[in-house]
Design an enzyme around this catalytic site. Sequence first.
Site, PDB file in Angstrom:
ATOM      1  N   LEU A 107       5.852 -11.618 -20.963  1.00  0.00           N
ATOM      2  CA  LEU A 107       5.735 -10.288 -20.339  1.00  0.00           C
ATOM      3  C   LEU A 107       6.772 -10.088 -19.226  1.00  0.00           C
ATOM      4  CD1 LEU A 107       3.781  -7.729 -19.798  1.00  0.00           C
ATOM      5  CD2 LEU A 107       2.792  -9.156 -18.011  1.00  0.00           C
ATOM      6  N   HIS A 157      -6.239  -2.667  -0.287  1.00  0.00           N
ATOM      7  CA  HIS A 157      -4.992  -3.131  -0.898  1.00  0.00           C
ATOM      8  C   HIS A 157      -5.090  -4.617  -1.248  1.00  0.00           C
ATOM      9  CE1 HIS A 157      -3.343   0.710  -0.081  1.00  0.00           C
ATOM     10  NE2 HIS A 157      -3.144   0.551   1.201  1.00  0.00           N
ATOM     11  N   ASP A 172      -4.285   3.558  -8.052  1.00  0.00           N
ATOM     12  CA  ASP A 172      -4.719   4.485  -7.009  1.00  0.00           C
ATOM     13  C   ASP A 172      -6.178   4.225  -6.634  1.00  0.00           C
ATOM     14  OD1 ASP A 172      -4.523   6.525  -5.224  1.00  0.00           O
ATOM     15  OD2 ASP A 172      -4.460   8.149  -6.690  1.00  0.00           O
TER      16      ASP A 172
HETATM   17  C1  FPP Z   1      -2.847   3.392  -3.852  1.00  0.00           C
HETATM   18  O1  FPP Z   1      -4.086   3.487  -3.229  1.00  0.00           O
HETATM   19  C2  FPP Z   1      -2.303   2.046  -3.760  1.00  0.00           C
HETATM   20  C3  FPP Z   1      -1.132   1.703  -3.145  1.00  0.00           C
HETATM   21  C4  FPP Z   1      -0.257   2.691  -2.480  1.00  0.00           C
HETATM   22  C5  FPP Z   1      -0.690   0.299  -3.065  1.00  0.00           C
HETATM   23  C6  FPP Z   1      -0.903  -0.569  -4.260  1.00  0.00           C
HETATM   24  C7  FPP Z   1      -0.650  -1.952  -3.865  1.00  0.00           C
HETATM   25  C8  FPP Z   1      -1.359  -3.053  -4.234  1.00  0.00           C
HETATM   26  C9  FPP Z   1      -2.478  -3.056  -5.191  1.00  0.00           C
HETATM   27  C10 FPP Z   1      -1.023  -4.342  -3.573  1.00  0.00           C
HETATM   28  C11 FPP Z   1      -0.079  -5.300  -4.064  1.00  0.00           C
HETATM   29  C12 FPP Z   1       0.755  -5.037  -5.238  1.00  0.00           C
HETATM   30  C13 FPP Z   1       1.336  -6.032  -5.951  1.00  0.00           C
HETATM   31  C14 FPP Z   1       2.208  -5.674  -7.082  1.00  0.00           C
HETATM   32  C15 FPP Z   1       1.087  -7.472  -5.657  1.00  0.00           C
HETATM   33  P1  FPP Z   1      -4.258   4.506  -2.007  1.00  0.00           P
HETATM   34  O2  FPP Z   1      -3.970   3.752  -0.753  1.00  0.00           O
HETATM   35  O3  FPP Z   1      -3.398   5.703  -2.221  1.00  0.00           O
HETATM   36  O4  FPP Z   1      -5.776   4.845  -2.129  1.00  0.00           O
HETATM   37  P2  FPP Z   1      -6.494   6.239  -1.743  1.00  0.00           P
HETATM   38  O5  FPP Z   1      -5.868   7.295  -2.609  1.00  0.00           O
HETATM   39  O6  FPP Z   1      -7.925   5.970  -2.091  1.00  0.00           O
HETATM   40  O7  FPP Z   1      -6.269   6.454  -0.286  1.00  0.00           O
END
Ligand code: FPP
Length: 232
Positions: A123, A29, A12
């Site tokens: 893993l 991201h 997050d």
């Molecule tokens: C949450 O941050 C994150 C996500 C919803 C996406 C996570 C995805 C990745 C790290 C990219 C790729 C993944 C893989 C497995 C290669 P948020 O957008 O909710 O952040 P915020 O709460 O600060 O708005």
Amino acid sequence: MNIPQHISIIMDGNGRWARQQGKRRLFGHNAGVEAVRDATTYCAEIGVRYLSLFAFSEENWDRPADEVKGLMELLFKSMLNERETLLKNQVRFRVIGNTEHLSESLLAAIHKLEEETAAGTGLTLLVMLSYSGKWDILQAARRYAADCLAAGKPLPLDEPGFSGYLATAGIPDPDLLIRTSGEQRISNYMLWQCAYTEFYYTPVLWPDFRKTDLEAAIQSYNCRERRYGKVE
Ligand code: FPP
């Protein structure tokens, strides 16, 4: 040190990280992929058996269309980029979630990588995609009901039996669940599977999360006394 068999992470804070840099959410991201690589490498090194990452929830489909499209493209690109490394390090790759909303090309790429890495002995990396805990429990209940219908009678059901209907069937429940960015909630994640999971919250935003942060989480886990509702 006692190494958890299954570590799960609610990644997050990508959006906030991007905002801090004056950039668009997708920039966060993209940066988060580096943290995914770091966590995967470290878990493989220390002998964690399962690392599950909450990459996209069922609720995330309601985000702006360009963010959803960008996230799916990022996953597609990451699978291509990381293929060699996963194979070289014996990492088994799997995607778990409600895949019916995914594009055919993404699904095909996922299945290809799952097959190519299926023999990995190290893993297991579980990408939780279009996943939600309530969806999982509901699909399990539906499949159990369908089996009862097919059998023409109510079938016996206990907790291990129900776990076998979940999308995570065969995978041990998480020992340690980490959530970054300071939020302290489960957000419809693995609701059934986290019944006795140890939770660890850190204010670090996901793109900044590194090996030392994971070490700190495992250290904290090592100080916990897991009693599973019993007394010592
Ligand atoms: C949450 O941050 C994150 C996500 C919803 C996406 C996570 C995805 C990745 C790290 C990219 C790729 C993944 C893989 C497995 C290669 P948020 O957008 O909710 O952040 P915020 O709460 O600060 O708005």
